[in-house]
Design a protein around this motif. Structure first.
Motif, mmCIF file in Angstrom:
data_model
loop_
_atom_site.group_PDB
_atom_site.id
_atom_site.type_symbol
_atom_site.label_atom_id
_atom_site.label_comp_id
_atom_site.label_asym_id
_atom_site.label_seq_id
_atom_site.Cartn_x
_atom_site.Cartn_y
_atom_site.Cartn_z
ATOM 1 N N SER A 1 48.467 126.948 70.764
ATOM 2 C CA SER A 1 47.336 127.880 70.813
ATOM 3 C C SER A 1 47.811 129.294 71.123
ATOM 4 O O SER A 1 48.680 129.481 71.983
ATOM 5 C CB SER A 1 46.321 127.440 71.871
ATOM 6 N N PRO A 2 47.228 130.301 70.432
ATOM 7 C CA PRO A 2 47.632 131.690 70.689
ATOM 8 C C PRO A 2 47.308 132.131 72.115
ATOM 9 O O PRO A 2 46.291 131.728 72.671
ATOM 10 C CB PRO A 2 46.791 132.499 69.689
ATOM 11 N N VAL A 3 48.202 132.946 72.668
ATOM 12 C CA VAL A 3 48.000 133.543 73.987
ATOM 13 C C VAL A 3 47.718 135.034 73.789
ATOM 14 O O VAL A 3 48.478 135.721 73.114
ATOM 15 C CB VAL A 3 49.253 133.352 74.870
ATOM 16 N N ILE A 4 46.597 135.495 74.352
ATOM 17 C CA ILE A 4 46.217 136.915 74.306
ATOM 18 C C ILE A 4 46.550 137.528 75.656
ATOM 19 O O ILE A 4 46.102 137.048 76.691
ATOM 20 C CB ILE A 4 44.710 137.064 74.000
ATOM 21 N N SER B 1 41.640 124.060 74.645
ATOM 22 C CA SER B 1 41.582 125.524 74.477
ATOM 23 C C SER B 1 42.174 125.936 73.125
ATOM 24 O O SER B 1 43.321 125.615 72.820
ATOM 25 C CB SER B 1 42.346 126.238 75.597
ATOM 26 N N HIS B 2 41.369 126.676 72.356
ATOM 27 C CA HIS B 2 41.850 127.216 71.080
ATOM 28 C C HIS B 2 42.722 128.440 71.307
ATOM 29 O O HIS B 2 43.581 128.769 70.506
ATOM 30 C CB HIS B 2 40.671 127.655 70.217
ATOM 31 N N VAL B 3 42.423 129.158 72.394
ATOM 32 C CA VAL B 3 43.089 130.429 72.666
ATOM 33 C C VAL B 3 43.116 130.606 74.186
ATOM 34 O O VAL B 3 42.256 130.090 74.897
ATOM 35 C CB VAL B 3 42.351 131.575 71.925
ATOM 36 N N ILE B 4 44.169 131.289 74.677
ATOM 37 C CA ILE B 4 44.351 131.487 76.122
ATOM 38 C C ILE B 4 44.306 132.985 76.431
ATOM 39 O O ILE B 4 45.022 133.772 75.796
ATOM 40 C CB ILE B 4 45.732 130.932 76.582
ATOM 41 N N LEU B 5 43.493 133.368 77.412
ATOM 42 C CA LEU B 5 43.464 134.754 77.888
ATOM 43 C C LEU B 5 44.366 134.847 79.111
ATOM 44 O O LEU B 5 44.084 134.227 80.140
ATOM 45 C CB LEU B 5 42.028 135.161 78.248
ATOM 46 N N PHE B 6 45.461 135.586 78.989
ATOM 47 C CA PHE B 6 46.488 135.646 80.030
ATOM 48 C C PHE B 6 46.500 137.053 80.613
ATOM 49 O O PHE B 6 46.841 138.005 79.915
ATOM 50 C CB PHE B 6 47.845 135.303 79.397
#
Lengths: 409, 105
Positions: A329-332, A311-316
């Motif tokens: 990886s950035p968490v949004i 995962s490049h980015v996480i949708l939280f």
């Protein structure tokens, strides 16, 4: 940046990625400092702390006993496309196979070095030695080649935490819409927590691209139901009913609807990286009899697994208001509850509470999440990144490899 | 934005749903419009709770987010509050606390 105009050609690369030797591309270019046992944690943290504001992230495994899952996780994390190089911190007498990990990282062409505290001469010398290496490595990875990055090359994971009654009716369905858009554009998307799919195994299995995969999806939920029962973990708390949830199935859909409506292309386990577009279920529940306790002790343990799957980015999504981010990886953050958003807006990237105030539709917030993914992939910091969050957790688990039906061609 | 004449207190999540979600507190006597039909609420219903989007038969599957969340225990009229008293799991009975903080099924 992609525009809101959907007529723009589908996979036209609009982003610039950091090109790695395996062909994957990162949206960040960080050095990880990885301790290989808790005894090396302090030295690793001191090194990372001296690079505040620079892309140097702390990860690690605290256990002294060997564990194949932890080996695989550390390998996948240190060679993640968002990672440019790795410094390994060893005390010297732990079981973790530091030689093999360093070899595997070196094979990818990334700069890697190991500081063995007992050999280096203790805490201070190890910190100094590590800092010197990271300084050089940061200069070295600044020259990593850049290459156009299409949406179809992104891997996006989703997780929920600090949920309340609003999570399943605003933020989670909106993430589902964003997932559908990402899959349409050729991205790989990953949802997880089979323990919160109980009651939905048939609905979920029916979405599998093959009947054999459908059986695997169903079996993974049955495994989760057994495992949680062994844990004595009540899957339904009184607060759930107070918040308006009536049945376990209803509680499960809160987590499940983050997956959207796309067909399910595969079942993966921690460390398996999807190689083509589609929606994947990550099976996070260990195989075999319960040995090491709860499948994941907190949200960050799940996030680390999603990242190990590429995962490049996480949708939280969060209703009550989680503040965590992650290393690598950035968490949004997508806030489900409008009242929580008003209290904690600095921590929240997207206000899905607008849906409950009837100020936006689920589709509109889904599009906003999709645009936010592209924005963060283009280099803009997410809220948790800009606030300095880099949480990381890795514990003992055990898995069997996935079966042949799990990734149909 | 919701068009004029549509509900401002109830949210439909998925087109297949036969329940709607309460997004603003409902009071007895409040009137609202569900799919063009007016309903009058008879009780307080809190945010996050569910009401029937249409008349639901006893034993009928109840859908939220497009997936079944259990079955109706009894006939449920459009606009009625749906919770433990009239909706049951098709998997595991729900245990919760009653007003005296005792676990009940």
């Amino acid at each position: 940046m992609s525009s809101s105009n959907n007529s723009s050609s589908n996979n036209s690369p609009t982003l610039q990625g950091f090109l790695r030797s395996d062909g994957r591309k990162g949206i960040r270019n960080c050095i990880v400092v990885a301790y290989l046992v808790e005894c090396a944690h302090h030295v690793a943290r001191e090194i990372v702390d001296s690079f505040r504001g620079q892309p140097v992230h702390l990860i690690g495994f605290g256990g002294c006993y060997p564990n194949a899952y932890a080996d695989r996780m550390m390998n996948k994390l240190c060679t993640h496309p968002n990672v440019g190089g790795a410094l390994l911190l060893s005390l010297g007498c732990e079981s973790f196979n530091r030689h093999r990990l360093a070899e595997e990282i070196a094979k990818t062409g990334r700069p890697v070095s190991t500081v063995v505290i007992q050999q280096t001469g203790g805490t201070r010398k190890s910190i100094d030695s590590g800092k010197l290496w990271v300084e050089q490595a940061l200069k070295q990875i600044a020259d990593v080649p850049r290459a156009p990055l299409g949406v179809n090359e992104l891997v996006v994971g989703t997780v929920c935490g600090g949920s309340d009654a609003t999570s399943g009716i605003s933020a989670n369905p909106a993430v589902g819409r964003a997932f559908d858009m990402l899959v349409e554009q050729g991205a790989a998307t990953i949802f997880e927590e089979t323990g919160e799919m109980i009651g939905l195994e048939d609905v979920m299995s029916a979405r599998a691209v093959t009947p054999e995969l459908g059986h695997e999806l169903k079996a993974s939920v049955e495994k989760a139901a057994y495992y949680y029962k062994q844990m004595g973990h009540a899957s339904f708390a009184p607060g759930n009913a107070e918040g308006g949830l009536t049945t376990i199935e209803e509680k499960s859909i809160g987590a499940y609807c983050k997956s959207g409506d796309s067909p399910i292309s595969g079942l993966i386990k921690p460390g398996d990286v999807p190689r083509k577009s589609g929606l994947y279920l990550l099976d996070v529940v260990p195989d075999g009899e319960p040995r090491f306790g709860f499948p994941n002790i907190n949200d960050n343990a799940e996030i680390a697994e999603l990242i190990a799957c590429g995962s490049h980015v996480i949708l939280f999504t969060t209703g009550r208001g989680s503040v965590v981010g992650s290393a690598i990886s950035p968490v949004i953050k997508i806030c489900a509850n409008p009242e929580t958003y008003e209290r904690m807006s600095e921590d929240m990237d997207v206000n899905a509470g607008k849906i409950l105030r009837l100020e936006a539709s689920v589709d509109e917030v889904g599009e906003e999440i999709y645009e936010k993914v592209l924005d963060v992939a283009s280099g803009t910091q997410s809220c948790s990144e800009s606030l300095g969050h880099q949480e990381f957790v890795l514990t003992y688990k055990s898995f069997e490899p996935i079966g042949p039906s799990c990734l149909p061609m | 934005m919701q068009p004029e004449g549509k509900s401002r207190k109830l949210l439909r999540i998925h087109r297949d749903d036969n329940v709607l979600i309460v997004v603003a507190p409902v009071r007895p006597g409040d009137r609202d419009v569900i799919d063009g039909c007016e309903v009058v609420f008879t009780q307080n219903i809190a945010i996050g709770h569910k009401v029937a989007a249409r008349d639901i038969r006893a034993g009928e599957k109840v859908y939220k987010c497009g997936v079944p969340i259990g079955s109706a225990k009894e006939p449920i009229p459009a606009g009625a509050h749906m919770h433990l008293h009239n909706l049951k799991s098709d998997y595991i009975a729900t245990y919760t606390l009653d007003k005296d903080h005792v676990f009940v099924k």
